[in-house]
Design a protein around this motif. Structure first.
Motif, short mmCIF file in Angstrom:
data_model
loop_
_atom_site.label_atom_id
_atom_site.label_comp_id
_atom_site.label_asym_id
_atom_site.label_seq_id
_atom_site.Cartn_x
_atom_site.Cartn_y
_atom_site.Cartn_z
N MET A 1 -1.14 -0.32 -9.75
CA MET A 1 -1.34 -1.29 -10.81
C MET A 1 0.02 -1.87 -11.17
SD MET A 1 -2.69 -0.76 -14.73
CE MET A 1 -3.97 0.30 -14.19
N THR A 2 0.07 -3.17 -11.32
CA THR A 2 1.32 -3.82 -11.71
C THR A 2 1.44 -3.82 -13.23
OG1 THR A 2 0.35 -6.02 -11.93
CG2 THR A 2 1.12 -5.39 -9.73
N SER A 3 2.65 -4.10 -13.72
CA SER A 3 2.83 -4.13 -15.18
C SER A 3 1.99 -5.24 -15.80
CB SER A 3 4.30 -4.30 -15.52
OG SER A 3 4.79 -5.51 -14.98
N SER A 27 -16.16 -4.67 -12.96
CA SER A 27 -14.88 -4.06 -12.62
C SER A 27 -15.20 -2.80 -11.82
CB SER A 27 -14.11 -3.68 -13.89
OG SER A 27 -14.77 -2.63 -14.58
N ASP A 28 -14.17 -2.14 -11.30
CA ASP A 28 -14.36 -0.81 -10.74
C ASP A 28 -14.67 0.13 -11.91
OD1 ASP A 28 -13.87 -1.25 -7.96
OD2 ASP A 28 -11.72 -1.39 -8.41
N TYR A 29 -15.15 1.33 -11.60
CA TYR A 29 -15.39 2.31 -12.66
C TYR A 29 -14.07 2.70 -13.31
CZ TYR A 29 -20.28 2.73 -11.51
OH TYR A 29 -21.62 2.46 -11.33
N LEU A 30 -14.12 2.97 -14.60
CA LEU A 30 -12.94 3.27 -15.40
C LEU A 30 -13.20 4.47 -16.30
CD1 LEU A 30 -12.74 -0.37 -16.73
CD2 LEU A 30 -11.19 0.57 -15.01
N ILE A 31 -12.13 5.05 -16.79
CA ILE A 31 -12.22 6.03 -17.86
C ILE A 31 -12.07 5.23 -19.16
CG2 ILE A 31 -11.17 8.04 -18.96
CD1 ILE A 31 -10.03 8.72 -16.14
N PRO A 70 -7.58 3.09 -15.49
CA PRO A 70 -8.13 3.16 -14.13
C PRO A 70 -8.44 4.61 -13.76
CG PRO A 70 -5.81 2.54 -14.08
CD PRO A 70 -6.20 2.64 -15.52
N MET A 71 -9.39 4.78 -12.87
CA MET A 71 -9.72 6.13 -12.39
C MET A 71 -8.52 6.67 -11.62
SD MET A 71 -12.80 6.81 -13.38
CE MET A 71 -13.61 7.98 -12.36
N PRO A 72 -8.28 7.98 -11.70
CA PRO A 72 -7.16 8.56 -10.96
C PRO A 72 -7.42 8.49 -9.45
CG PRO A 72 -8.43 10.26 -12.09
CD PRO A 72 -9.00 8.95 -12.50
N ALA A 73 -6.34 8.44 -8.69
CA ALA A 73 -6.45 8.42 -7.23
C ALA A 73 -6.85 9.81 -6.74
CB ALA A 73 -5.12 8.00 -6.62
N ALA A 74 -7.68 9.84 -5.71
CA ALA A 74 -8.08 11.12 -5.13
C ALA A 74 -6.86 11.90 -4.68
CB ALA A 74 -9.01 10.88 -3.94
N GLY A 75 -6.83 13.19 -4.98
CA GLY A 75 -5.72 14.05 -4.60
C GLY A 75 -4.54 14.02 -5.55
#
Length: 84
Positions: A1-3, A27-31, A70-75
């Motif tokens: 994600m950019t600033s 949008s994509d899924y979010l928290i 945004p959702m966290p990246a896997a791993g």
């Protein structure tokens, strides 16, 4: 994600929507942090640009979203050694 993306009030539209999602423009899924009758809670949701409305798990209709991430990246989280 950019600033620039981090400072936008709404999440970006999903890059590759399913054919059934094209009109809603989600949008994509979010928290998200939402206000509910017991105060505030965290949930999973997404913004529908086509109708300018938030859809959040556990809410019927437009949800009162206070913040989103945004959702966290896997791993990228803490790994669990074993599941009982």
């Amino acid at each position: 994600m950019t600033s620039t993306e981090a400072n936008t009030p709404l999440p970006a539209e999903k890059a590759d929507p399913h054919p059934t999602e094209v009109e809603a423009r989600p949008s994509d899924y979010l928290i998200v942090r939402v206000k509910d009758r017991d105060g505030e809670r965290m949930a999973i949701g997404r913004y529908l640009h086509g109708i300018e409305s938030w859809r959040v798990d556990g809410f019927s209709g437009d949800a009162p979203v206070l913040e989103w991430w945004p959702m966290p990246a896997a791993g990228s989280g803490n790994m669990v050694d074993s599941v009982c």
